[in-house]
Scaffold this motif. Structure first.
Motif, PDB file in Angstrom:
ATOM      1  N   GLY A 208     -17.527 -60.495-105.460  1.00 44.80           N
ATOM      2  CA  GLY A 208     -19.068 -60.207-105.984  1.00 44.80           C
ATOM      3  C   GLY A 208     -20.014 -60.951-105.160  1.00 44.80           C
ATOM      4  O   GLY A 208     -20.982 -60.525-104.692  1.00 44.80           O
ATOM      5  N   GLN A 211     -19.470 -60.796-101.247  1.00 44.31           N
ATOM      6  CA  GLN A 211     -20.332 -59.345-100.643  1.00 44.31           C
ATOM      7  C   GLN A 211     -21.641 -59.475-101.595  1.00 44.31           C
ATOM      8  O   GLN A 211     -22.245 -60.483-101.669  1.00 44.31           O
ATOM      9  CB  GLN A 211     -19.335 -58.251-100.782  1.00 44.31           C
ATOM     10  CG  GLN A 211     -18.107 -58.420 -99.983  1.00 44.31           C
ATOM     11  CD  GLN A 211     -17.350 -57.113-100.145  1.00 44.31           C
ATOM     12  OE1 GLN A 211     -17.506 -56.291-100.921  1.00 44.31           O
ATOM     13  NE2 GLN A 211     -16.478 -57.059 -99.016  1.00 44.31           N
ATOM     14  N   THR A 220     -17.983 -48.058-102.211  1.00 45.08           N
ATOM     15  CA  THR A 220     -17.838 -48.659-101.045  1.00 45.08           C
ATOM     16  C   THR A 220     -16.359 -49.143-100.854  1.00 45.08           C
ATOM     17  O   THR A 220     -15.595 -49.017 -99.885  1.00 45.08           O
ATOM     18  CB  THR A 220     -18.989 -49.632-100.510  1.00 45.08           C
ATOM     19  OG1 THR A 220     -18.744 -50.798-101.509  1.00 45.08           O
ATOM     20  CG2 THR A 220     -20.046 -48.819-100.210  1.00 45.08           C
ATOM     21  N   MET A 221     -15.743 -50.045-102.160  1.00 38.02           N
ATOM     22  CA  MET A 221     -14.400 -50.437-101.890  1.00 38.02           C
ATOM     23  C   MET A 221     -13.422 -49.343-102.416  1.00 38.02           C
ATOM     24  O   MET A 221     -12.287 -49.438-101.723  1.00 38.02           O
ATOM     25  CB  MET A 221     -14.461 -51.425-102.838  1.00 38.02           C
ATOM     26  CG  MET A 221     -14.818 -52.858-102.309  1.00 38.02           C
ATOM     27  SD  MET A 221     -14.190 -53.334-100.637  1.00 38.02           S
ATOM     28  CE  MET A 221     -13.421 -54.827-100.892  1.00 38.02           C
TER      29      MET A 221
END
Lengths: 315, 417
Positions: A208, A211, A220-221
């Motif tokens: 966290g 990024q 997004t992941m």
């Protein structure tokens, strides 16, 4: 050489982060047959929990507490949600986790706001560790490598060297037989689901601040983690590990290799310009499609080797 | 229980009263406002709405226009053109003279087309489209319309601002943009203006990245460093700019970052202290602009927004909306009516000084506003910081309207007066 070395390190860090996320998912997927859409949500929750905890008690407390919270949440989801839905088959479970992911995203938006939160790298780790040809390698990335490496070791030892691990492995491959031998398979399911979510939470804690911690981080992941799981093969921790590193390295190197299919063809004496047939596609440089490569690999592996890289049974 | 009923009744009465208030001569001047108020981009509409309501209170305190007060009526469009068209339908059904929209050029294009048709078919019930932030250049070029007025600079103008603000000692730049319509036009325009304004600058790298797909930008930074660039120019927004900047800081590369959107709400928070002095952004204004120019009144006006909205973390970045309201006020006062056709003619070519005492103009040929724009540098030691980060936007350069008069290809079709 310079670019190669730096990219190798970057690819490794990203790959290990993927592995932390994917390892839990691959266990859940192979054991329960559920493609857990809410898995990346645990990653997001881990980051947000860590942010909130680190405000009060600091990063190091968050590093332990946030994954535990995610694990407890996972246990509750499995015990009171999935187990009920399970009676209606896999499709219902899939839809259940899909809906859950949406709900979690909304709850996160409502509790922490729509914008990213300032979850920062702890001051003690915020320095460049060493520099490769002038590019600094932050200490935090080394820390990420360390944590994920330790995690890999811990899971591997737990699965192969402990009694619980043996039961899990047995339940993975022969659930009926494990049950017949008197093992509480549903409890094992809860345990696996909870640890999977906890691992994703841990990935969130250290990912966290690497990024950004925002409500879109699950979305997004999510897809790339599924690719890793399917590519690596069901139930194979090693396959998952290899696939994660591979995806990390592929995405990193795709960016720095500025070639297109046209350049390849030029080597064998064929000239392709944008006006040739398929010219637009053939002259497309690799970096522009780099982010798509994992998905292309996903399609290919399902085609040629549906069980995945190291899988023991078909997807 | 009783109180709930009472509240429900009151709410119902309110809804009914809104529905039956005639939108005719004696009511307020209604402006339909449509932007995402829910979904992934809800933040955009949400913060805009707060800024709008502060400014509308201000303009109404200044007497509104033609003795009537302005009123903003929000419609959620969920970032969908179809929903924006529904909002337009409601607005025209209620005879509202204006529709306002700030976010999304695809939505803007749909609105322009629909309004052109509607206004041609219903000469008694026309509507003006106030564009406060859909920036695709073609909306005032080949897609231009008499009913569309853009009160923000277009992409090409913003690209020129960025190029003009580039310091003389930077001669090697690297471009990274998102691989879709907007990113590609930033890429094209920046190149064009570099050639025109700064022929000494060399483009050492030029890259398109897939939109919103990249989680780790470190490999890009590796490439940028290997290219020897001094500055990275990027039109990226959202995670694509925040993660790019983060990767750059982490690698400790000596780079300056010239961006279009690092200043948007949430940007300074994600950039954090590591970005001190390195990040530049093309922006309409900074809260520090009046401080640096010594404009006390403008300073108080901007800070008044924070007093009226305590706890709001974002910057009051859209002071330009005030210019919009002042243009409309003047046009309505001049024509003495809220007839959209008359107002549209009155707006053409109108000139005003804005809050910061710069010249602005609504260009007649294409209905593109000409206004100043600035490049801010995110740094410590400013009077006002952003989002409680300790870093604020320092004015690095202001480019005035007269330097941004780019030619247009618009062939405006005007209705009969």
């Amino acid at each position: 050489m310079e670019v190669f070395l730096v990219s190798l390190l970057n690819g490794l860090v990203y790959g290990m982060l993927l592995f932390m996320l994917a390892s839990g998912l691959t266990l859940i997927f192979s054991m329960m047959g559920v493609l857990n859409f809410a898995h990346a949500s645990a990653f997001m929750l881990g980051a947000y929990f860590a942010y909130s905890i680190s405000l009060i008690a600091g990063f190091w407390v968050a590093l332990f507490d946030a994954p535990i919270l995610c694990g407890l949440l996972g246990a509750a989801i499995e015990r009171f949600g999935l187990r009920r839905v399970h009676r209606n088959g896999h499709v219902a479970e899939l839809l259940f986790t899909f809906g859950l992911a949406m709900v979690i995203e909304k709850v996160v938006q409502m509790s922490w706001g729509l914008l990213a939160v300032p979850y920062r790298i702890p001051a003690g780790l915020d320095f460049p560790l060493f520099s490769v040809y002038g590019t600094q390698f932050p200490a935090y990335r080394a820390f990420m490598l360390l944590i994920s490496g330790l995690m890999f070791l811990a899971i591997w030892l737990a699965l192969t060297r402990t009694r619980v691990g043996l039961v899990i492995q047995a339940s993975l491959t022969h659930p009926e037989m494990a049950r017949a031998l008197g093992h509480d398979v549903p409890k094992v399911f809860t345990l696996v689901f909870a640890s999977g979510m906890a691992l994703a939470g841990l990935a969130g804690v250290i990912g966290g601040n690497y990024q950004t911690t925002s409500p879109s981080m699950a979305v997004t992941m999510g897809p790339i983690v599924f690719v890793v799981v399917v590519f690596g093969g069901l139930g194979s921790l090693l396959g998952c590990f290899i696939a994660s590193l591979l995806m990390g390295l592929i995405q990193t190197f795709a960016v720095v290799l500025d070639y297109s299919a046209a350049d390849l063809l030029a080597n064998v004496g064929l000239t392709v310009t944008r006006s040739s047939p398929f010219g637009e596609l053939l002259t497309m440089p690799l970096p522009r499609i780099g982010a798509l490569l994992p998905y292309i690999l996903l399609v290919l592996i399902l085609w040629f080797r549906p069980r995945g890289l190291m899988g023991t049974r078909d997807t | 229980m009783k109180s709930i009923y009472r509240a429900a009744l009151a709410a119902l009465a309110m809804i009914l009263s809104v529905a039956v208030t005639p939108a005719g001569a004696q009511g307020t001047i209604k402006m339909a406002y449509t932007d995402p108020l829910s979904g992934a981009f809800a933040q955009v509409g949400d913060s805009n709405l707060k800024m709008w309501s502060y400014l509308i209170d201000y303009i109404n305190a200044k007497g509104g226009a033609a003795g009537r007060k302005f009123e903003l009526v929000p419609f959620d469009n969920k970032s969908q053109p179809a929903d924006a068209l529904l909002a337009l339908k409601s607005a025209t059904d209620q005879n509202m003279p204006f529709i306002v929209q700030c976010s999304g050029s695809n939505i803007a294009a749909a609105l322009i087309e629909a309004i052109d048709k509607h206004n041609a078919r219903n000469p008694d019930n026309r509507i003006i489209y106030i564009n406060c932030g859909a920036v695709a250049t073609e909306l005032t070029n080949e897609k231009c319309s008499f009913w569309h007025f853009r009160f923000d600079l277009n992409v090409a103008q913003k690209a020129e601002v960025l190029v003009r603000a580039l310091p003389k000692n930077i001669t090697k730049v690297y471009l990274i943009n998102q691989d879709y319509l907007f990113g590609q036009s930033v890429q094209r325009d920046v190149k064009t203006f570099l050639k025109q304004v700064r022929p000494d600058v060399q483009i050492v790298g030029d890259e398109l990245i897939p939109l919103g797909k990249i989680q780790d930008f470190s490999p890009y930074i590796t490439k940028v460093k290997a290219s020897g660039a001094q500055a990275l120019l990027s039109g990226n927004w959202g995670p694509d700019i925040n993660l790019l900047l983060k990767a750059g800081f982490d690698a400790g590369v000596d780079l300056r970052y010239y961006t279009f959107y690092a200043h948007l709400a949430g940007g300074p928070t994600t950039i954090g202290p590591a970005g001190d002095g390195k990040v530049y952004s093309v922006m309409p204004n900074s809260e520090n602009l009046p401080v640096e120019k010594g404009l006390k009144e403008a300073d108080e006006f901007i800070q008044g927004f924070h007093k009226a909205n305590p706890g709001m973390k974002f910057d009051f970045s859209s002071v330009g909306f005030r210019t919009i309201l002042e243009y409309l006020q003047e046009a309505i006062n001049k024509t003495g009516s809220v007839d959209p056709t008359k107002i549209a003619f009155a707006l053409e070519g109108m000139k005003r000084k804005d809050l910061f005492n710069y010249d602005t103009m609504m260009r007649k040929e294409d209905h593109q506003v000409m206004m100043e724009y600035m490049v801010g540098q995110l740094s410590k030691g400013n009077k006002y910081d952003s989002e409680g980060t300790g870093l604020g936007w320092k004015v690095s350069a202001v480019v005035e309207a007269k330097d941004l008069m780019q030619p247009t290809t618009c062939m405006m079709k005007r209705p009969a007066k």
